[in-house]
Structures are given as structure tokens and as C-alpha cells.
Design a protein around this motif. Structure first.
Motif, mmCIF file in Angstrom:
data_model
loop_
_atom_site.group_PDB
_atom_site.id
_atom_site.type_symbol
_atom_site.label_atom_id
_atom_site.label_comp_id
_atom_site.label_asym_id
_atom_site.label_seq_id
_atom_site.Cartn_x
_atom_site.Cartn_y
_atom_site.Cartn_z
ATOM 1 N N THR A 9 11.489 33.925 15.676
ATOM 2 C CA THR A 9 12.012 34.332 16.982
ATOM 3 C C THR A 9 11.139 33.741 18.082
ATOM 4 O O THR A 9 9.965 33.429 17.858
ATOM 5 C CB THR A 9 12.028 35.867 17.126
ATOM 6 O OG1 THR A 9 10.712 36.362 16.891
ATOM 7 C CG2 THR A 9 13.003 36.504 16.146
ATOM 8 N N LEU A 10 11.723 33.622 19.261
ATOM 9 C CA LEU A 10 10.958 33.136 20.405
ATOM 10 C C LEU A 10 9.942 34.194 20.829
ATOM 11 O O LEU A 10 10.207 35.397 20.743
ATOM 12 C CB LEU A 10 11.891 32.828 21.576
ATOM 13 C CG LEU A 10 12.766 31.591 21.418
ATOM 14 C CD1 LEU A 10 13.809 31.536 22.523
ATOM 15 C CD2 LEU A 10 11.926 30.328 21.413
ATOM 16 N N LYS A 60 3.414 30.753 4.683
ATOM 17 C CA LYS A 60 2.716 30.626 5.965
ATOM 18 C C LYS A 60 2.512 29.163 6.314
ATOM 19 O O LYS A 60 2.705 28.754 7.463
ATOM 20 C CB LYS A 60 1.378 31.362 5.917
ATOM 21 C CG LYS A 60 1.515 32.866 5.986
ATOM 22 C CD LYS A 60 0.157 33.541 5.933
ATOM 23 C CE LYS A 60 0.321 35.039 5.945
ATOM 24 N NZ LYS A 60 -0.965 35.748 5.811
ATOM 25 N N ALA A 61 2.129 28.353 5.324
ATOM 26 C CA ALA A 61 1.939 26.922 5.564
ATOM 27 C C ALA A 61 3.264 26.266 5.960
ATOM 28 O O ALA A 61 3.295 25.415 6.863
ATOM 29 C CB ALA A 61 1.355 26.252 4.323
ATOM 30 N N MET A 62 4.349 26.646 5.307
ATOM 31 C CA MET A 62 5.673 26.096 5.651
ATOM 32 C C MET A 62 6.030 26.422 7.092
ATOM 33 O O MET A 62 6.558 25.577 7.828
ATOM 34 C CB MET A 62 6.746 26.674 4.726
ATOM 35 C CG MET A 62 6.684 26.206 3.315
ATOM 36 S SD MET A 62 7.961 27.054 2.348
ATOM 37 C CE MET A 62 7.268 26.905 0.706
ATOM 38 N N LEU A 67 8.833 25.249 9.777
ATOM 39 C CA LEU A 67 9.888 26.221 10.070
ATOM 40 C C LEU A 67 9.801 26.831 11.467
ATOM 41 O O LEU A 67 10.816 27.222 12.035
ATOM 42 C CB LEU A 67 9.899 27.329 9.012
ATOM 43 C CG LEU A 67 10.145 26.867 7.570
ATOM 44 C CD1 LEU A 67 10.125 28.057 6.625
ATOM 45 C CD2 LEU A 67 11.450 26.096 7.451
ATOM 46 N N ALA A 68 8.602 26.934 12.011
ATOM 47 C CA ALA A 68 8.430 27.545 13.333
ATOM 48 C C ALA A 68 7.599 26.639 14.230
ATOM 49 O O ALA A 68 6.669 25.979 13.767
ATOM 50 C CB ALA A 68 7.732 28.904 13.194
ATOM 51 N N ASN A 69 7.947 26.626 15.491
ATOM 52 C CA ASN A 69 7.119 25.973 16.510
ATOM 53 C C ASN A 69 6.205 27.065 17.052
ATOM 54 O O ASN A 69 6.590 27.830 17.935
ATOM 55 C CB ASN A 69 7.997 25.386 17.608
ATOM 56 C CG ASN A 69 7.192 24.769 18.726
ATOM 57 O OD1 ASN A 69 5.979 24.917 18.794
ATOM 58 N ND2 ASN A 69 7.871 24.075 19.628
ATOM 59 N N THR A 70 5.011 27.145 16.510
ATOM 60 C CA THR A 70 4.148 28.287 16.806
ATOM 61 C C THR A 70 3.650 28.337 18.253
ATOM 62 O O THR A 70 3.047 29.325 18.655
ATOM 63 C CB THR A 70 2.950 28.320 15.831
ATOM 64 O OG1 THR A 70 2.237 27.091 15.917
ATOM 65 C CG2 THR A 70 3.427 28.558 14.405
ATOM 66 N N VAL A 71 3.910 27.303 19.023
ATOM 67 C CA VAL A 71 3.571 27.342 20.445
ATOM 68 C C VAL A 71 4.496 28.319 21.168
ATOM 69 O O VAL A 71 4.061 29.076 22.035
ATOM 70 C CB VAL A 71 3.665 25.931 21.083
ATOM 71 C CG1 VAL A 71 3.476 25.989 22.587
ATOM 72 C CG2 VAL A 71 2.667 24.986 20.439
ATOM 73 N N ILE A 72 5.785 28.339 20.780
ATOM 74 C CA ILE A 72 6.759 29.178 21.482
ATOM 75 C C ILE A 72 7.460 30.191 20.570
ATOM 76 O O ILE A 72 8.242 31.007 21.050
ATOM 77 C CB ILE A 72 7.828 28.321 22.192
ATOM 78 C CG1 ILE A 72 8.616 27.476 21.187
ATOM 79 C CG2 ILE A 72 7.193 27.467 23.284
ATOM 80 C CD1 ILE A 72 9.851 26.797 21.762
ATOM 81 N N SER A 76 7.949 35.961 10.862
ATOM 82 C CA SER A 76 7.568 37.029 9.943
ATOM 83 C C SER A 76 8.097 36.666 8.560
ATOM 84 O O SER A 76 9.119 36.007 8.421
ATOM 85 C CB SER A 76 8.103 38.384 10.394
ATOM 86 O OG SER A 76 9.518 38.384 10.386
ATOM 87 N N ILE A 77 7.366 37.097 7.550
ATOM 88 C CA ILE A 77 7.689 36.776 6.162
ATOM 89 C C ILE A 77 7.880 38.081 5.407
ATOM 90 O O ILE A 77 7.056 38.987 5.516
ATOM 91 C CB ILE A 77 6.551 35.959 5.519
ATOM 92 C CG1 ILE A 77 6.380 34.625 6.232
ATOM 93 C CG2 ILE A 77 6.802 35.770 4.024
ATOM 94 C CD1 ILE A 77 5.110 33.888 5.867
ATOM 95 N N SER A 78 8.954 38.159 4.626
ATOM 96 C CA SER A 78 9.123 39.303 3.741
ATOM 97 C C SER A 78 9.460 38.779 2.352
ATOM 98 O O SER A 78 10.250 37.856 2.195
ATOM 99 C CB SER A 78 10.203 40.262 4.249
ATOM 100 O OG SER A 78 11.445 39.619 4.314
ATOM 101 N N LEU A 79 8.812 39.356 1.356
ATOM 102 C CA LEU A 79 9.034 38.970 -0.036
ATOM 103 C C LEU A 79 9.860 40.045 -0.728
ATOM 104 O O LEU A 79 9.625 41.228 -0.535
ATOM 105 C CB LEU A 79 7.695 38.797 -0.767
ATOM 106 C CG LEU A 79 6.710 37.799 -0.160
ATOM 107 C CD1 LEU A 79 5.423 37.787 -0.950
ATOM 108 C CD2 LEU A 79 7.319 36.413 -0.112
#
Length: 80
Positions: A9-10, A60-62, A67-72, A76-79
Motif C-alpha cells: 500500500t502507499l 522481505k528481500a523480494m 514487489l514494493a517501492n519502499t520510498v513510497i 506486509s507479509i502473512s504466511l
């Protein structure tokens, strides 16, 4: 095998024109009282491992690399 879901999400404060467009469209369709629509994306993945810690580390590495542009964006990860 581990199934995982990654939700991206943004971050708060980042403009979301697609969310605004959805909000407007919902109002046009008669869904009154809908505000602050934010859009995101969901990835469902299956990993060939039974090690939950390793799976989370790889996910997390992916996210950080693709998968995410962590700047913007946040993720969240759920297993399962």
C-alpha cells in the motif's frame, strides 16, 4: 510448501490519484459517504520450503528488490 500473501500500500501522505478516482466513481454510482479511498496491490505466492523463517526472509528481500517501492510504499507479509 509455504503459501504467502504480500500486501503493498502507499505510505500515508503519498498522493493516491487512483484511490481518488475510485472514490469519485463510487460516489457517482450512489455509494455516498465513502472517503479516503486508498488502493494497493496483493501478491499471492507459494514458496518451495517448509522453513517459515527462511520464507519470511526471502519474501522481505523480494519486497525490497521488486514487489514494493519502499520510498513510497509499505508492505506486509502473512504466511499461511
Amino acid at each position: 510448501m509455504i503459501k504467502a500473501r504480500v500486501t503493498v500500500t502507499l505510505k500515508n501522505g503519498v498522493l493516491d490519484p487512483q484511490g481518488k478516482a475510485i472514490e469519485g466513481a463510487l460516489g457517482s454510482l450512489g455509494f455516498d459517504g465513502v472517503h479516503q479511498v486508498r488502493q494497493g496491490k496483493v501478491f499471492d505466492l507459494e514458496l518451495d520450503t517448509s522453513d517459515r523463517a527462511k520464507a519470511e526472509e526471502e519474501l522481505k528481500a523480494m519486497c525490497e528488490k521488486l514487489l514494493a517501492n519502499t520510498v513510497i510504499e509499505n508492505y506486509s507479509i502473512s504466511l499461511a
